[in-house]
Design a protein around this motif. Structure first.
Motif, mmCIF file in Angstrom:
data_model
loop_
_atom_site.group_PDB
_atom_site.id
_atom_site.type_symbol
_atom_site.label_atom_id
_atom_site.label_comp_id
_atom_site.label_asym_id
_atom_site.label_seq_id
_atom_site.Cartn_x
_atom_site.Cartn_y
_atom_site.Cartn_z
ATOM 1 N N LEU A 8 62.391 31.455 45.267
ATOM 2 C CA LEU A 8 61.900 32.812 45.534
ATOM 3 C C LEU A 8 61.274 33.424 44.287
ATOM 4 N N LEU A 9 61.924 33.221 43.137
ATOM 5 C CA LEU A 9 61.391 33.772 41.889
ATOM 6 C C LEU A 9 60.020 33.178 41.584
ATOM 7 N N THR A 10 59.903 31.858 41.696
ATOM 8 C CA THR A 10 58.616 31.206 41.424
ATOM 9 C C THR A 10 57.543 31.692 42.386
ATOM 10 N N PHE A 11 57.896 31.784 43.670
ATOM 11 C CA PHE A 11 56.910 32.195 44.663
ATOM 12 C C PHE A 11 56.405 33.617 44.391
ATOM 13 N N PHE A 12 57.316 34.566 44.208
ATOM 14 C CA PHE A 12 56.899 35.958 44.067
ATOM 15 C C PHE A 12 56.188 36.217 42.735
ATOM 16 N N VAL A 13 56.675 35.613 41.656
ATOM 17 C CA VAL A 13 56.031 35.825 40.359
ATOM 18 C C VAL A 13 54.615 35.251 40.366
ATOM 19 N N VAL A 14 54.479 34.017 40.815
ATOM 20 C CA VAL A 14 53.153 33.377 40.819
ATOM 21 C C VAL A 14 52.243 34.065 41.836
ATOM 22 N N ALA A 15 52.799 34.476 42.995
ATOM 23 C CA ALA A 15 51.993 35.145 44.014
ATOM 24 C C ALA A 15 51.420 36.455 43.491
ATOM 25 N N VAL A 16 52.220 37.194 42.739
ATOM 26 C CA VAL A 16 51.734 38.457 42.163
ATOM 27 C C VAL A 16 50.672 38.193 41.096
ATOM 28 N N ILE A 17 50.901 37.149 40.315
ATOM 29 C CA ILE A 17 49.975 36.851 39.220
ATOM 30 C C ILE A 17 48.608 36.411 39.744
ATOM 31 N N ILE A 18 48.578 35.623 40.819
ATOM 32 C CA ILE A 18 47.279 35.097 41.271
ATOM 33 C C ILE A 18 46.417 36.186 41.901
ATOM 34 N N ILE A 19 46.986 37.342 42.183
ATOM 35 C CA ILE A 19 46.176 38.444 42.715
ATOM 36 C C ILE A 19 45.257 39.014 41.628
ATOM 37 N N LEU A 20 45.704 38.932 40.373
ATOM 38 C CA LEU A 20 44.951 39.549 39.278
ATOM 39 C C LEU A 20 43.521 39.027 39.158
ATOM 40 N N PRO A 21 43.298 37.695 39.133
ATOM 41 C CA PRO A 21 41.911 37.232 38.957
ATOM 42 C C PRO A 21 41.004 37.554 40.147
ATOM 43 N N THR A 22 41.572 37.846 41.328
ATOM 44 C CA THR A 22 40.719 38.155 42.486
ATOM 45 C C THR A 22 40.011 39.494 42.325
ATOM 46 N N PHE A 23 40.462 40.334 41.402
ATOM 47 C CA PHE A 23 39.789 41.617 41.191
ATOM 48 C C PHE A 23 38.404 41.428 40.557
ATOM 49 N N PHE A 24 38.153 40.247 39.986
ATOM 50 C CA PHE A 24 36.819 39.972 39.444
ATOM 51 C C PHE A 24 35.781 39.841 40.564
ATOM 52 N N ILE A 25 36.259 39.629 41.785
ATOM 53 C CA ILE A 25 35.331 39.483 42.914
ATOM 54 C C ILE A 25 34.522 40.758 43.130
ATOM 55 N N ALA A 26 35.127 41.925 42.859
ATOM 56 C CA ALA A 26 34.428 43.204 43.065
ATOM 57 C C ALA A 26 33.215 43.334 42.146
ATOM 58 N N ARG A 27 33.203 42.591 41.042
ATOM 59 C CA ARG A 27 32.093 42.692 40.075
ATOM 60 C C ARG A 27 30.959 41.724 40.403
ATOM 61 N N ILE A 28 31.176 40.870 41.398
ATOM 62 C CA ILE A 28 30.143 39.891 41.744
ATOM 63 C C ILE A 28 29.096 40.549 42.658
ATOM 64 N N LYS A 29 27.810 40.485 42.271
ATOM 65 C CA LYS A 29 26.709 41.058 43.044
ATOM 66 C C LYS A 29 26.135 40.000 44.006
ATOM 67 N N PRO A 30 25.918 40.375 45.258
ATOM 68 C CA PRO A 30 25.473 39.371 46.256
ATOM 69 C C PRO A 30 24.182 38.661 45.859
ATOM 70 N N ILE A 31 23.146 39.385 45.395
ATOM 71 C CA ILE A 31 21.860 38.758 45.096
ATOM 72 C C ILE A 31 22.005 37.749 43.983
ATOM 73 N N LYS A 32 22.662 38.134 42.893
ATOM 74 C CA LYS A 32 22.823 37.230 41.749
ATOM 75 C C LYS A 32 23.713 36.040 42.121
ATOM 76 N N SER A 33 24.770 36.293 42.905
ATOM 77 C CA SER A 33 25.699 35.208 43.211
ATOM 78 C C SER A 33 25.081 34.168 44.131
ATOM 79 N N ILE A 34 24.164 34.606 45.074
ATOM 80 C CA ILE A 34 23.519 33.629 45.953
ATOM 81 C C ILE A 34 22.610 32.706 45.145
ATOM 82 N N LYS A 35 22.001 33.237 44.093
ATOM 83 C CA LYS A 35 21.129 32.431 43.222
ATOM 84 C C LYS A 35 21.930 31.639 42.189
#
Length: 406
Positions: free
Chosen positions: A377-404
């Motif tokens: 349980l400790l491994t699951f919850f700690v790692v699950a919370v941590i992997i959410i952090l890098p997904t916030f970089f998705i908001a900075r990705i622009k559709p036009i630039k990312s398709i190219k």
């Protein structure tokens, strides 16, 4: 079907030879190896602690009751056995078993060697079931109703030092005035591997012998040893006994008497907890790196989803669910690996230890499913919370630039 879950599953099921496949394997391996190491470490720690504690408790019980004294001599101040605790143990809810004991110091003399020892006198009430794991050869004492038993159980350490074999007769000279000696037969060998506390010092004999040497009646003994029903209730049992025993008696926890050993066990436990933190930190850093790599590799897909109207939260859920799938695979393989290694060691004892240094001859495994579940349980919850952090970089990705993006 939930769209984010559907896409995450398709990404995970991608069998094409791509860098993401390798990254997935690294992620699963990182989690599984980390969890396996934690499981093995904690079960070995629990086994090690239980083994050392059980050895101490089997020889000295959980609590000892003796008489208050300022005398530092080898001679004990006797206590009376005519007490409610000794005769009506069932009236004490925390107490499982009570047995009397006495100590007598002496010298063992053979043809070539002389060494000082202490005989621990015990009676028919001695809990042989708890002590039986320490009895490695021969048998225990046969007690006589009419007189004292002329038998003794010797530690393997003393036997090797004095070149004693089973059924040998030894002569013990006792420290008292006038000096006395007794001829006793060795009927068994015990070994706790706690040489500095027991094996190098103690022999086990009949308490009636010590009563005879000290001119004590049968109603006197050197002290009482108390076993509690639950080890976690030792403190409560100590407080309850202090309220009922006579004022001139003293209740002492064996963990306080041998506090250096128990402090050492606590120190080992703290080091394993630090080790756990380091492993979790490494696993979390690996997972952050892996999720970022997966995001970079799927940049074109992210841009396409956004161009089609997908929200940032949708894309974040896709990669979060993908990471969750990696965690669950890692947990499954980690449990399989960790519990498998522990089971092999438990049944076959492949990894041996030097008893002189570690108090046991092989690496012990202390099964505790609560610890295994807690680590999962400790491994699951700690790692699950941590992997959410890098997904916030998705908001900075622009559709036009990312398709190219290539």
């Amino acid at each position: 079907m939930n769209l984010s879950y559907f896409i995450a599953r398709r990404i995970a099921q991608n069998k094409e030879k791509s860098f993401s496949v390798t990254v997935h394997k690294i992620a699963v391996a990182s989690i599984s190896v980390g969890l396996a190491v934690m499981i093995v470490s904690f079960l070995i720690l629990r086994g090690f602690q239980n083994t050392v504690r059980d050895k101490i408790y089997s020889f000295s019980s959980h609590l000892q009751i003796t008489k208050y004294t300022l005398d530092n001599s080898f001679e004990e101040s006797p206590i009376s056995l005519n007490t409610e605790l000794f005769s009506d143990t069932e009236n004490f809810p925390y107490v499982d078993h009570v047995q009397e004991y006495s100590h007598k110091a002496g010298l063992v003399k053979t043809k070539e060697e002389v060494t000082g020892i202490v005989i621990k006198g015990v009676s028919k009430r001695f809990d042989l079931e708890r002590f039986s794991t320490n009895l490695i050869e021969g048998r225990f004492l046969n007690f006589s109703d009419s007189t004292y038993s002329k038998e003794v159980v010797v530690s393997r350490s003393i036997a090797n030092k004095l070149d004693i074999e089973l059924e040998d007769d030894i002569i013990i000279h006792f420290f008292q005035n006038p000096p006395r000696f007794r001829k006793l037969k060795v009927v068994g060998f015990y070994e706790t591997n706690l040489a500095e506390y027991y094996d190098d010092k103690f022999m086990i004999g009949d308490m009636k012998l010590i009563q005879r040497l000290n001119d004590w009646p049968d109603s006197l003994a050197g002290g009482l040893e108390v076993f509690v029903k639950n080890v976690d209730q030792i403190d409560q049992a100590e407080e309850a006994l202090n309220e009922t025993i006579p004022y001139d008696l003293y209740v002492e926890k064996v963990s306080d008497k041998y506090i250096q050993v128990f402090d050492w066990l606590y120190l080992i436990s703290r080091q394993v907890n630090i080790f756990l933190g380091i492993i979790l930190f490494v696993v979390c850093v690996n997972m952050i790196s892996i999720i970022l790599i997966l995001i970079m590799e799927r940049t074109q897909m992210i841009g396409l989803l956004k161009a089609l109207g997908g929200s940032n939260s949708l894309v974040q859920r896709i990669f979060s669910l993908n990471g969750m799938q990696l965690i669950l695979k890692g947990l499954f393989l980690g449990n399989l690996l960790g519990l498998g290694v522990c089971a092999i060691q438990y049944y076959f004892q492949l990894f041996r230890l030097n008893p002189a240094d570690y108090y046991m001859s092989y690496v012990p495994i202390g099964w505790n499913w609560e610890i295994v579940i807690a680590l999962n349980l400790l491994t699951f919850f700690v790692v699950a919370v941590i992997i959410i952090l890098p997904t916030f970089f998705i908001a900075r990705i622009k559709p036009i630039k990312s398709i190219k993006f290539d």
